[in-house]
Design a protein around this motif. Sequence first.
Motif, PDB file in Angstrom:
ATOM      1  N   TYR A  14      22.399 -16.069  -0.169  1.00 63.05           N
ATOM      2  CA  TYR A  14      20.973 -16.262  -0.398  1.00 63.05           C
ATOM      3  C   TYR A  14      20.592 -17.740  -0.420  1.00 63.05           C
ATOM      4  CZ  TYR A  14      20.283 -11.338  -1.142  1.00 63.05           C
ATOM      5  OH  TYR A  14      20.204  -9.989  -0.957  1.00 63.05           O
ATOM      6  N   GLN A  15      21.499 -18.604  -0.859  1.00 59.05           N
ATOM      7  CA  GLN A  15      21.205 -20.036  -0.796  1.00 59.05           C
ATOM      8  C   GLN A  15      21.032 -20.495   0.645  1.00 59.05           C
ATOM      9  OE1 GLN A  15      24.414 -21.862  -2.983  1.00 59.05           O
ATOM     10  NE2 GLN A  15      23.017 -22.428  -4.634  1.00 59.05           N
ATOM     11  N   ARG A  16      21.928 -20.047   1.526  1.00 63.44           N
ATOM     12  CA  ARG A  16      21.791 -20.401   2.948  1.00 63.44           C
ATOM     13  C   ARG A  16      20.505 -19.831   3.524  1.00 63.44           C
ATOM     14  NH1 ARG A  16      27.321 -19.495   2.838  1.00 63.44           N
ATOM     15  NH2 ARG A  16      27.095 -17.329   3.507  1.00 63.44           N
ATOM     16  N   LEU A  17      20.177 -18.601   3.149  1.00 67.25           N
ATOM     17  CA  LEU A  17      18.969 -17.960   3.661  1.00 67.25           C
ATOM     18  C   LEU A  17      17.714 -18.721   3.235  1.00 67.25           C
ATOM     19  CD1 LEU A  17      17.706 -15.419   5.041  1.00 67.25           C
ATOM     20  CD2 LEU A  17      17.632 -14.418   2.760  1.00 67.25           C
ATOM     21  N   PHE A  18      17.607 -19.058   1.972  1.00 65.10           N
ATOM     22  CA  PHE A  18      16.410 -19.727   1.478  1.00 65.10           C
ATOM     23  C   PHE A  18      16.320 -21.171   1.940  1.00 65.10           C
ATOM     24  CE2 PHE A  18      16.595 -16.549  -2.174  1.00 65.10           C
ATOM     25  CZ  PHE A  18      15.755 -15.688  -1.515  1.00 65.10           C
ATOM     26  N   GLN A  19      17.451 -21.856   2.037  1.00 72.08           N
ATOM     27  CA  GLN A  19      17.414 -23.232   2.498  1.00 72.08           C
ATOM     28  C   GLN A  19      17.102 -23.314   3.985  1.00 72.08           C
ATOM     29  OE1 GLN A  19      21.140 -24.813   1.193  1.00 72.08           O
ATOM     30  NE2 GLN A  19      20.482 -24.949  -0.943  1.00 72.08           N
ATOM     31  N   ALA A  20      17.497 -22.309   4.762  1.00 75.49           N
ATOM     32  CA  ALA A  20      17.158 -22.290   6.182  1.00 75.49           C
ATOM     33  C   ALA A  20      15.664 -22.058   6.366  1.00 75.49           C
ATOM     34  CB  ALA A  20      17.952 -21.200   6.892  1.00 75.49           C
ATOM     35  N   GLY A  21      15.047 -21.313   5.469  1.00 72.73           N
ATOM     36  CA  GLY A  21      13.619 -21.046   5.563  1.00 72.73           C
ATOM     37  C   GLY A  21      12.770 -22.264   5.288  1.00 72.73           C
ATOM     38  N   ASN A  22      13.286 -23.212   4.527  1.00 71.14           N
ATOM     39  CA  ASN A  22      12.517 -24.415   4.227  1.00 71.14           C
ATOM     40  C   ASN A  22      12.244 -25.230   5.482  1.00 71.14           C
ATOM     41  OD1 ASN A  22      12.346 -23.829   1.542  1.00 71.14           O
ATOM     42  ND2 ASN A  22      14.141 -25.014   0.975  1.00 71.14           N
ATOM     43  N   SER A  30       8.879 -14.386   1.196  1.00 70.93           N
ATOM     44  CA  SER A  30       8.818 -13.605   2.429  1.00 70.93           C
ATOM     45  C   SER A  30      10.043 -13.814   3.310  1.00 70.93           C
ATOM     46  CB  SER A  30       7.556 -13.946   3.203  1.00 70.93           C
ATOM     47  OG  SER A  30       7.583 -15.292   3.586  1.00 70.93           O
ATOM     48  N   GLN A  31      11.145 -14.299   2.752  1.00 77.30           N
ATOM     49  CA  GLN A  31      12.329 -14.574   3.549  1.00 77.30           C
ATOM     50  C   GLN A  31      13.336 -13.439   3.561  1.00 77.30           C
ATOM     51  OE1 GLN A  31      14.153 -18.249   2.533  1.00 77.30           O
ATOM     52  NE2 GLN A  31      12.292 -19.422   2.778  1.00 77.30           N
ATOM     53  N   THR A  32      13.321 -12.559   2.597  1.00 81.46           N
ATOM     54  CA  THR A  32      14.335 -11.514   2.536  1.00 81.46           C
ATOM     55  C   THR A  32      13.928 -10.322   3.393  1.00 81.46           C
ATOM     56  OG1 THR A  32      13.322 -10.496   0.607  1.00 81.46           O
ATOM     57  CG2 THR A  32      14.980 -12.184   0.196  1.00 81.46           C
ATOM     58  N   PRO A  33      14.874  -9.509   3.839  1.00 83.31           N
ATOM     59  CA  PRO A  33      14.535  -8.322   4.631  1.00 83.31           C
ATOM     60  C   PRO A  33      13.690  -7.304   3.857  1.00 83.31           C
ATOM     61  CG  PRO A  33      16.865  -8.829   4.817  1.00 83.31           C
ATOM     62  CD  PRO A  33      16.306  -9.739   3.773  1.00 83.31           C
ATOM     63  N   LYS A  34      13.866  -7.245   2.544  1.00 81.56           N
ATOM     64  CA  LYS A  34      13.093  -6.300   1.733  1.00 81.56           C
ATOM     65  C   LYS A  34      11.617  -6.675   1.651  1.00 81.56           C
ATOM     66  CE  LYS A  34      16.911  -5.168  -1.339  1.00 81.56           C
ATOM     67  NZ  LYS A  34      17.394  -5.260  -2.713  1.00 81.56           N
ATOM     68  N   ILE A  38       8.085  -4.609   0.736  1.00 82.88           N
ATOM     69  CA  ILE A  38       7.514  -4.772  -0.598  1.00 82.88           C
ATOM     70  C   ILE A  38       6.185  -5.522  -0.570  1.00 82.88           C
ATOM     71  CG2 ILE A  38       7.894  -5.875  -2.827  1.00 82.88           C
ATOM     72  CD1 ILE A  38      10.858  -5.213  -2.492  1.00 82.88           C
ATOM     73  N   LEU A  39       6.077  -6.587   0.221  1.00 85.33           N
ATOM     74  CA  LEU A  39       4.866  -7.410   0.196  1.00 85.33           C
ATOM     75  C   LEU A  39       3.607  -6.677   0.646  1.00 85.33           C
ATOM     76  CD1 LEU A  39       6.078 -10.959   1.227  1.00 85.33           C
ATOM     77  CD2 LEU A  39       5.191 -10.206  -0.956  1.00 85.33           C
ATOM     78  N   PRO A  40       3.615  -5.897   1.740  1.00 90.06           N
ATOM     79  CA  PRO A  40       2.387  -5.166   2.080  1.00 90.06           C
ATOM     80  C   PRO A  40       1.955  -4.194   0.984  1.00 90.06           C
ATOM     81  CG  PRO A  40       3.819  -5.230   3.974  1.00 90.06           C
ATOM     82  CD  PRO A  40       4.602  -5.789   2.818  1.00 90.06           C
ATOM     83  N   LEU A  41       2.916  -3.524   0.352  1.00 91.32           N
ATOM     84  CA  LEU A  41       2.566  -2.615  -0.748  1.00 91.32           C
ATOM     85  C   LEU A  41       1.972  -3.387  -1.921  1.00 91.32           C
ATOM     86  CD1 LEU A  41       5.689  -0.289  -0.722  1.00 91.32           C
ATOM     87  CD2 LEU A  41       3.405   0.208   0.154  1.00 91.32           C
ATOM     88  N   TYR A  42       2.541  -4.541  -2.209  1.00 93.81           N
ATOM     89  CA  TYR A  42       2.023  -5.382  -3.282  1.00 93.81           C
ATOM     90  C   TYR A  42       0.594  -5.830  -2.979  1.00 93.81           C
ATOM     91  CZ  TYR A  42       1.252  -9.568  -6.042  1.00 93.81           C
ATOM     92  OH  TYR A  42       0.704 -10.510  -6.856  1.00 93.81           O
ATOM     93  N   TYR A  43       0.350  -6.274  -1.743  1.00 94.54           N
ATOM     94  CA  TYR A  43      -0.987  -6.740  -1.383  1.00 94.54           C
ATOM     95  C   TYR A  43      -2.011  -5.607  -1.429  1.00 94.54           C
ATOM     96  CZ  TYR A  43       0.996 -11.187   0.082  1.00 94.54           C
ATOM     97  OH  TYR A  43       1.628 -12.402   0.105  1.00 94.54           O
ATOM     98  N   VAL A  44      -1.626  -4.410  -1.008  1.00 92.66           N
ATOM     99  CA  VAL A  44      -2.544  -3.267  -1.080  1.00 92.66           C
ATOM    100  C   VAL A  44      -2.907  -2.973  -2.529  1.00 92.66           C
ATOM    101  CG1 VAL A  44      -2.667  -0.759  -0.764  1.00 92.66           C
ATOM    102  CG2 VAL A  44      -1.908  -2.218   1.113  1.00 92.66           C
ATOM    103  N   MET A  45      -1.904  -2.971  -3.404  1.00 95.42           N
ATOM    104  CA  MET A  45      -2.190  -2.704  -4.818  1.00 95.42           C
ATOM    105  C   MET A  45      -3.008  -3.826  -5.444  1.00 95.42           C
ATOM    106  SD  MET A  45       1.197  -0.773  -6.327  1.00 95.42           S
ATOM    107  CE  MET A  45       2.046  -2.280  -6.578  1.00 95.42           C
TER     108      MET A  45
END
Length: 71
Positions: A14-22, A30-34, A38-45
Motif C-alpha cells: 500500500y505504501q508503493r500504491l499510495f506513493q505512486a499516486g502522488n 480513490s487509489q485502491t481497487p475498492k 465504495i465511493l459512488p455509493l458514498y456520494y449517492v448517500m
Amino acid sequence: MAGWVYRENNVPHYQRLFQAGNKKHIRQWSQTPKSKIILPLYYVMLFGSFSASMYMIGRQIFGHKTWFGKG
C-alpha cells in the motif's frame, strides 16, 4: 484462534500504491481497487441525504410536516 497474527504484511504494497499516486495527482481515497465501488455509493448517500434534508426544510418553511401531500 489467533490466525491474524501470521498474516502477510500488506503495508509495503500500500505504501508503493499510495506513493505512486502522488506523482499522478490522484487523491489517496480513490487509489485502491475498492474505491471504485465504495465511493459512488458514498456520494449517492451523501448528496441524497443532503437533498432530502433541503427538501424537507423547504416544506417545513411552508408549513408542511410530511414528505408528500398537504399534511
